[in-house]
Design a protein around this motif. Structure first.
Motif, PDB file in Angstrom:
ATOM      1  N   LEU A  85      -4.469  -8.060  -9.802  1.00  0.00           N
ATOM      2  CA  LEU A  85      -3.433  -7.206 -10.482  1.00  0.00           C
ATOM      3  C   LEU A  85      -3.483  -5.754  -9.919  1.00  0.00           C
ATOM      4  CD1 LEU A  85      -3.795  -8.538 -14.157  1.00  0.00           C
ATOM      5  CD2 LEU A  85      -2.102  -9.066 -12.292  1.00  0.00           C
ATOM      6  N   ASN A  86      -4.660  -5.481  -9.381  1.00  0.00           N
ATOM      7  CA  ASN A  86      -4.633  -3.834  -8.842  1.00  0.00           C
ATOM      8  C   ASN A  86      -3.644  -4.005  -7.567  1.00  0.00           C
ATOM      9  OD1 ASN A  86      -6.497  -3.488 -10.759  1.00  0.00           O
ATOM     10  ND2 ASN A  86      -8.295  -3.537  -9.355  1.00  0.00           N
ATOM     11  N   VAL A  87      -2.892  -3.035  -7.565  1.00  0.00           N
ATOM     12  CA  VAL A  87      -1.838  -2.549  -6.644  1.00  0.00           C
ATOM     13  C   VAL A  87      -2.593  -1.146  -5.848  1.00  0.00           C
ATOM     14  CG1 VAL A  87       0.153  -1.699  -6.390  1.00  0.00           C
ATOM     15  CG2 VAL A  87      -0.037  -3.178  -7.878  1.00  0.00           C
ATOM     16  N   GLN A  88      -2.363  -1.132  -4.615  1.00  0.00           N
ATOM     17  CA  GLN A  88      -2.885  -0.380  -3.798  1.00  0.00           C
ATOM     18  C   GLN A  88      -2.121   0.779  -3.762  1.00  0.00           C
ATOM     19  OE1 GLN A  88      -3.573  -1.457   0.286  1.00  0.00           O
ATOM     20  NE2 GLN A  88      -5.609  -0.843   0.215  1.00  0.00           N
TER      21      GLN A  88
ATOM     22  N   LYS B 284       4.294   3.071  -4.739  1.00  0.00           N
ATOM     23  CA  LYS B 284       3.049   2.790  -5.762  1.00  0.00           C
ATOM     24  C   LYS B 284       2.213   3.688  -5.761  1.00  0.00           C
ATOM     25  CE  LYS B 284       5.012  -1.167  -7.007  1.00  0.00           C
ATOM     26  NZ  LYS B 284       6.071  -1.329  -8.132  1.00  0.00           N
ATOM     27  N   LEU B 285       1.917   4.659  -6.715  1.00  0.00           N
ATOM     28  CA  LEU B 285       0.971   5.729  -6.187  1.00  0.00           C
ATOM     29  C   LEU B 285      -0.125   5.590  -7.436  1.00  0.00           C
ATOM     30  CD1 LEU B 285       3.873   8.247  -5.745  1.00  0.00           C
ATOM     31  CD2 LEU B 285       2.369   7.383  -3.998  1.00  0.00           C
ATOM     32  N   CYS B 286      -1.239   6.242  -7.253  1.00  0.00           N
ATOM     33  CA  CYS B 286      -2.337   6.660  -8.270  1.00  0.00           C
ATOM     34  C   CYS B 286      -2.098   8.073  -8.823  1.00  0.00           C
ATOM     35  CB  CYS B 286      -3.605   6.614  -7.266  1.00  0.00           C
ATOM     36  SG  CYS B 286      -3.945   8.113  -6.395  1.00  0.00           S
ATOM     37  N   ARG B 287      -2.564   8.042  -9.806  1.00  0.00           N
ATOM     38  CA  ARG B 287      -2.323   9.485 -10.768  1.00  0.00           C
ATOM     39  C   ARG B 287      -2.346  10.552  -9.776  1.00  0.00           C
ATOM     40  NH1 ARG B 287      -6.054  10.209 -14.725  1.00  0.00           N
ATOM     41  NH2 ARG B 287      -6.776  11.784 -13.534  1.00  0.00           N
ATOM     42  N   ARG B 288      -3.402  10.730  -9.229  1.00  0.00           N
ATOM     43  CA  ARG B 288      -3.389  12.137  -8.144  1.00  0.00           C
ATOM     44  C   ARG B 288      -2.234  12.089  -7.317  1.00  0.00           C
ATOM     45  NH1 ARG B 288      -8.986  12.806  -5.696  1.00  0.00           N
ATOM     46  NH2 ARG B 288      -9.443  13.371  -7.776  1.00  0.00           N
TER      47      ARG B 288
ATOM     48  N   ALA C 173      -4.213   4.595  -0.295  1.00  0.00           N
ATOM     49  CA  ALA C 173      -4.724   3.115  -0.186  1.00  0.00           C
ATOM     50  C   ALA C 173      -5.968   3.051  -1.241  1.00  0.00           C
ATOM     51  CB  ALA C 173      -5.273   3.066   1.201  1.00  0.00           C
ATOM     52  N   LYS C 174      -6.156   3.413  -2.192  1.00  0.00           N
ATOM     53  CA  LYS C 174      -7.003   3.243  -3.341  1.00  0.00           C
ATOM     54  C   LYS C 174      -6.279   2.092  -4.035  1.00  0.00           C
ATOM     55  CE  LYS C 174      -9.354   7.632  -3.742  1.00  0.00           C
ATOM     56  NZ  LYS C 174      -9.591   8.726  -4.508  1.00  0.00           N
ATOM     57  N   SER C 175      -7.193   1.240  -4.647  1.00  0.00           N
ATOM     58  CA  SER C 175      -6.734   0.286  -5.491  1.00  0.00           C
ATOM     59  C   SER C 175      -6.331   0.818  -6.805  1.00  0.00           C
ATOM     60  CB  SER C 175      -7.586  -0.720  -5.510  1.00  0.00           C
ATOM     61  OG  SER C 175      -7.938  -1.373  -4.372  1.00  0.00           O
ATOM     62  N   ALA C 176      -5.944   1.870  -6.815  1.00  0.00           N
ATOM     63  CA  ALA C 176      -5.375   2.301  -8.447  1.00  0.00           C
ATOM     64  C   ALA C 176      -3.929   2.731  -8.454  1.00  0.00           C
ATOM     65  CB  ALA C 176      -6.095   3.686  -8.669  1.00  0.00           C
ATOM     66  N   GLY C 177      -3.049   2.079  -7.919  1.00  0.00           N
ATOM     67  CA  GLY C 177      -1.710   2.289  -7.866  1.00  0.00           C
ATOM     68  C   GLY C 177      -1.030   2.173  -9.461  1.00  0.00           C
ATOM     69  N   ILE C 178      -1.009   2.977 -10.179  1.00  0.00           N
ATOM     70  CA  ILE C 178      -0.803   3.123 -11.571  1.00  0.00           C
ATOM     71  C   ILE C 178       0.752   3.245 -11.959  1.00  0.00           C
ATOM     72  CG2 ILE C 178      -3.126   3.159 -12.395  1.00  0.00           C
ATOM     73  CD1 ILE C 178      -2.325   5.759 -13.060  1.00  0.00           C
ATOM     74  N   ALA C 179       1.251   4.000 -11.139  1.00  0.00           N
ATOM     75  CA  ALA C 179       2.799   4.606 -11.321  1.00  0.00           C
ATOM     76  C   ALA C 179       3.803   4.228 -10.114  1.00  0.00           C
ATOM     77  CB  ALA C 179       2.715   5.910 -11.530  1.00  0.00           C
ATOM     78  N   THR C 180       4.822   4.106 -10.446  1.00  0.00           N
ATOM     79  CA  THR C 180       5.871   3.706  -9.340  1.00  0.00           C
ATOM     80  C   THR C 180       6.898   5.013  -9.369  1.00  0.00           C
ATOM     81  OG1 THR C 180       5.588   1.256  -9.406  1.00  0.00           O
ATOM     82  CG2 THR C 180       7.577   2.164  -8.538  1.00  0.00           C
ATOM     83  N   CYS C 181       7.258   5.496  -8.034  1.00  0.00           N
ATOM     84  CA  CYS C 181       8.094   6.444  -8.101  1.00  0.00           C
ATOM     85  C   CYS C 181       9.568   5.738  -8.077  1.00  0.00           C
ATOM     86  CB  CYS C 181       8.107   7.306  -6.789  1.00  0.00           C
ATOM     87  SG  CYS C 181       9.485   8.478  -6.619  1.00  0.00           S
ATOM     88  N   ASN C 182      10.365   5.973  -8.970  1.00  0.00           N
ATOM     89  CA  ASN C 182      11.655   5.328  -9.187  1.00  0.00           C
ATOM     90  C   ASN C 182      12.582   5.579  -8.106  1.00  0.00           C
ATOM     91  OD1 ASN C 182      11.154   3.883 -11.297  1.00  0.00           O
ATOM     92  ND2 ASN C 182      12.078   5.444 -12.750  1.00  0.00           N
TER      93      ASN C 182
END
Length: 191
Positions: free
Chosen positions: A5-8, A27-31, A13-22
């Motif tokens: 389920l973790n998205v890069q 797919k991006l991590c918070r930072r 390239a971290k496995s913490a892609g929690i947000a998607t830019c519309n």
């Protein structure tokens, strides 16, 4: 299964892609998402700056020498005047040469008339017809001196020497002319 389920993150390239830019669907991590938003803010500032510059240009009245098209007309005028001056000087030189040549011919003819007049006077051998002929010859020479019949100045009406310029109006799809004024089809936009 937690790793499936973790998205890069697209950027780091971290496995913490929690947000998607519309906008770009990254797919991006918070930072990286926050950095991405900062980059968008900088681009937005550039858009606002370009907007303000264009608004200022649109609100500035046209001056006689400020637009490149007006400068192009001024350059055409200068070039045309230069060409006219060059042609006028060449024609003036040609006319002076022809006037001098014509004058030399007139002097030669005058000498011949003068010799006949002097001979007639010295010999007292002339009649009314001779006087009329000599007077007519002198008048003809005078007229030739003032207005030579062997050359003239003429304008070439068939092919103009100076190239005419004109302003051509191109009508774009978004613009329409109504009652002699431009109407642009903007969708409720403010400048």
């Amino acid at each position: 299964m937690a790793t499936a389920l973790n998205v890069q993150c697209t950027k780091c390239a971290k496995s913490a892609g929690i947000a998607t830019c519309n906008g770009c669907l990254a797919k991006l991590c918070r930072r990286c998402f926050n950095d991405h938003r900062q980059d968008l803010l900088k681009e937005f500032d550039n858009v606002v700056y370009a907007h303000d510059i264009l608004k200022q240009k649109l609100e500035t009245p046209n001056k006689n020498d400020s637009h490149r098209l007006l400068k192009q007309i001024d350059e055409w005028k200068k070039d045309s005047v230069d060409k006219i001056n060059q042609l006028a000087e060449q024609c003036r030189t040609d006319v002076i040469i022809l006037l001098d040549k014509n004058k030399d011919e007139l002097i030669d003819r005058f000498r011949k008339i003068s010799n006949r007049v002097h001979k007639g006077r010295d010999d007292e051998d002339y009649v009314e017809r001779d006087l009329s002929k000599w007077m007519a010859d002198l008048k003809e020479l005078t007229d030739e001196l003032i207005k030579p019949s062997n050359f003239r100045i003429e304008e070439d009406k068939q092919s103009p020497w100076i190239q005419k310029i004109r302003v051509r109006e191109d009508i774009h799809d978004q613009a329409k002319v109504k009652d002699g004024k431009w109407w642009f089809n903007f969708v409720n936009k403010q400048i």
